[in-house]
Write a protein that holds these residues in place. Structure first.
Motif: not given
Ligand code: OSB
Ligand code: MG
Length: 376
Positions: A324, A331, A336
């Protein structure tokens, strides 16, 4: 797995996220992205999330965020509401009369798969039939202002451990950047992606790329120009990979028949969801064509769906499922997506396997749409 499900409420969230590094392809440049998050809620109150990862502009595919909003809100969500089902295939059949509009379909299809996996208490990857517990990620690098800037990007990503690098190419930014990266990294798994910008007049130039030992040349010609892809493939050793050309399983059958590809990029968005993406995987595998999962700079929800899909056995090449943080400072999922030495773990939790960060989604939402009891 035969739990009966019924979607009683459906919501769209148009979410705007800034990119940490601007991205340029042969057609456009982007500093932030608007994707549409699809939230389907079943009678038990459980929710499944999916992502419509369309570009804002119709340059990669004919769809736009606006066209997806229209199709999802007016056709797809009404079609799935209040209808009992036990497998996502049944929902895909419900909207099969909507032609094209694959990005819009993909977000709704993914949300249905996530809901289905959650209701049956299995990870999304398991629901899809995936066996891998980790997948290898590659990175995709946009066109940079100078070759030095590109080399800096490659250095950063190779240092981060990514074992495969893909370079966007376009007329004026092809043989020389490839030569420079190859000189700096003689053994790197390197490939190029033209997003369909070249024509049959450029065959000679593309043949020049053959000397660099690229893993593939992705989508050199226009999506419908399968014949020129086949012609190029007959004259070079480097495998030709198709992306934009393959929107349906039928397109894949035609391309295989024409010998227009030796590698397939499967994008959940471009194919219209996990259901057709999985079918394309099965067909390619039967034909002996290796596949990898392409990306559309997905936020975490679409990114995790790509990871789950990449756990299927035929995904033998690195997928565009980089961490991410390569794209987003924060995110929409928790945690993430992370890559360690270019390897991403397939989530082991049920459903999506990551929590959805509603607060972040709300803070970044620019439009909402809802269908369900509270709207009546
Ligand atoms: O052709 O793969 C492509 C992004 C936008 C449009 C087309 C493409 C891409 C990418 C994204 O390369 C790669 C990624 O999501 O990691
Ligand atoms: Mg591509």
């Amino acid at each position: 797995m035969s739990t009966e499900l019924k979607i009683v409420a459906a919501r769209l969230h148009r979410v705007r996220m800034p990119l940490v590094h601007e991205f340029q392809t042969s057609s456009h440049r982007k500093a932030f992205l608007d994707h549409i998050l699809v939230e389907l809620e079943d009678a038990s109150g459980a929710t499944g999330w999916g992502e419509i990862a369309s570009s804002s502009d119709p340059y990669y595919a004919p769809e736009t965020v606006e066209s997806c909003w229209h199709i999802a809100s007016q056709y797809l969500l009404p079609a799935v509401l209040d209808r009992p089902w036990t497998h996502p295939d049944q929902l895909a059949a419900v909207w099969s009369k909507v032609r094209g509009n694959n990005f819009a379909k993909a977000g709704v299809d993914t949300a249905a798969w996530v809901l289905y996996a959650g209701a049956n208490s299995v990870p999304l990857a398991t629901a899809l039939g995936g066996k891998r517990t980790e997948v290898v990620a590659g990175v995709s690098l946009g066109i940079e202002p100078t070759i030095d800037d590109l080399l800096t990007q490659v250095d950063t990503q190779v240092a981060a451990g990514y074992p495969r690098v893909k370079l966007k190419i376009a007329p004026g930014w092809d043989v020389e950047p490839v030569r420079a990266v190859r000189a700096a990294y003689p053994d790197l798994d390197l490939h190029v992606d033209a997003n369909g910008i070249y024509t049959a007049d450029d065959l000679k130039l593309l043949q020049e790329l053959d000397e660099f030992g690229l893993t593939m040349i992705e989508q050199p010609f226009a999506p419908r120009d399968l014949l020129t892809h086949a012609r190029l493939q007959r004259t070079i050793e480097t495998p030709v990979c198709l992306d934009e050309s393959i929107e349906t399983v039928d397109d894949l059958q035609t391309a295989l028949q024409l010998e227009a590809l030796q590698v397939l990029n499967i994008k959940v968005s471009r194919m219209g969801g996990l259901t057709p993406a999985r079918e394309a995987h099965d067909r390619a595998q039967a034909a002996g064509i290796p596949v990898w999962c392409g990306g559309m700079h997905e936020f975490g929800i679409g990114r995790v769906a790509n990871v789950a899909l990449s756990s299927l056995a035929g995904f033998t090449l690195p997928s565009d499922v980089s961490a991410s943080e390569k794209y987003y400072a924060r995110d929409v999922i928790e945690p993430a997506v992370v890559a360690v030495e270019g390897v991403v773990q397939v989530p082991g939790g049920t459903g999506l396997g990551h929590a959805v960060d509603r607060a972040l989604i709300e803070a970044n939402t620019v439009a909402e749409f809802a269908l369900g009891p509270e709207q009546e």
